[in-house]
Design an enzyme around this catalytic site. Structure first.
Site, mmCIF file in Angstrom:
data_model
loop_
_atom_site.group_PDB
_atom_site.id
_atom_site.type_symbol
_atom_site.label_atom_id
_atom_site.label_comp_id
_atom_site.label_asym_id
_atom_site.label_seq_id
_atom_site.Cartn_x
_atom_site.Cartn_y
_atom_site.Cartn_z
ATOM 1 N N ARG A 32 89.491 33.264 58.638
ATOM 2 C CA ARG A 32 90.141 32.871 57.383
ATOM 3 C C ARG A 32 91.635 33.165 57.446
ATOM 4 N NH1 ARG A 32 86.282 31.299 53.854
ATOM 5 N NH2 ARG A 32 84.193 31.992 54.413
ATOM 6 N N ASP A 33 92.426 32.204 56.917
ATOM 7 C CA ASP A 33 93.874 32.412 56.859
ATOM 8 C C ASP A 33 94.170 33.598 55.937
ATOM 9 O OD1 ASP A 33 96.506 30.376 57.469
ATOM 10 O OD2 ASP A 33 96.777 31.954 55.970
ATOM 11 N N ILE A 34 95.125 34.422 56.326
ATOM 12 C CA ILE A 34 95.445 35.628 55.561
ATOM 13 C C ILE A 34 96.130 35.287 54.226
ATOM 14 C CG2 ILE A 34 97.756 36.123 56.482
ATOM 15 C CD1 ILE A 34 96.741 39.024 56.933
ATOM 16 N N ASN A 91 100.283 22.116 62.975
ATOM 17 C CA ASN A 91 101.743 22.060 63.016
ATOM 18 C C ASN A 91 102.204 22.276 64.447
ATOM 19 O OD1 ASN A 91 102.237 21.764 60.188
ATOM 20 N ND2 ASN A 91 101.648 23.910 59.922
ATOM 21 N N GLU A 99 104.612 28.341 62.596
ATOM 22 C CA GLU A 99 105.022 29.755 62.534
ATOM 23 C C GLU A 99 104.452 30.564 63.691
ATOM 24 O OE1 GLU A 99 103.810 31.340 58.784
ATOM 25 O OE2 GLU A 99 105.130 30.005 57.652
ATOM 26 N N VAL A 100 103.202 30.325 64.011
ATOM 27 C CA VAL A 100 102.544 31.138 65.038
ATOM 28 C C VAL A 100 102.421 30.308 66.313
ATOM 29 C CG1 VAL A 100 100.475 32.426 65.654
ATOM 30 C CG2 VAL A 100 101.261 32.414 63.273
ATOM 31 N N HIS A 104 96.718 26.236 66.716
ATOM 32 C CA HIS A 104 95.692 26.447 65.693
ATOM 33 C C HIS A 104 95.560 25.216 64.832
ATOM 34 C CE1 HIS A 104 99.567 27.993 64.272
ATOM 35 N NE2 HIS A 104 99.227 27.586 63.056
ATOM 36 N N HIS A 106 94.393 24.066 61.068
ATOM 37 C CA HIS A 106 94.050 24.513 59.721
ATOM 38 C C HIS A 106 92.920 23.622 59.205
ATOM 39 C CE1 HIS A 106 97.900 26.793 58.879
ATOM 40 N NE2 HIS A 106 98.308 26.021 59.868
#
Ligand code: AMP
Length: 122
Positions: A32-34, A91, A99-100, A104, A106
């Site tokens: 799960r996304d934080i 992304n 960002e990371v 990944h 989403h």
């Protein structure tokens, strides 16, 4: 861009940072996304060292790509999103505000998600 082994998802994969895991197999981890943007917001990552979709789609093996795609679909189904609908998004790079720097996907769901890309951003 070289892969940074200290990025946050690499640290999650090594078990140095906890995550709220929803799926794990030989090639894939999902959690799960934080900072969830929707009632259900999952991140699906390959276990291999790939910076972004660009890197993954060029260098990952067919087995890794196949496992990743199958896992993403299964996770969405298992979370009950297949019937109501969901959105997947990856992304890559500066224009997408990645960002990371570990590839990944989403998975967003659990409510009406509105337009694909907000109007006015053309
Ligand atoms: P992106 O802009 O596509 O690179 O998205 C990175 C996502 O990672 C953001 O939605 C963050 O909320 C999420 N994130 C960052 N750190 C963590 C973490 N430790 N656990 C779960 N999600 C995270």
């Amino acid at each position: 861009m070289a892969y940074d082994r200290n990025n946050v998802f690499a640290r999650i994969l090594r078990g140095e940072i906890p995550c709220s895991k929803v799926h794990e197999d030989e090639h894939v981890l999902a959690f799960r996304d934080i900072n969830p943007l929707t009632p259900t917001h999952i991140l699906v990552i390959p276990k291999g060292e790939y910076v972004s979709f660009d890197d993954f789609s060029e260098k990952a093996s067919d087995a890794e790509i196949g496992a990743f795609c199958r896992a993403a679909g299964r996770i969405a189904r298992d979370l009950g999103l297949a019937e109501s609908g969901y959105r997947i998004l990856a992304n890559h790079g500066r224009h997408a505000h990645q960002e990371v720097p570990h590839f990944h996907l989403h998975i967003f769901g659990g409510r009406d998600l509105g337009r694909m890309v907000p109007k006015g951003l053309e």
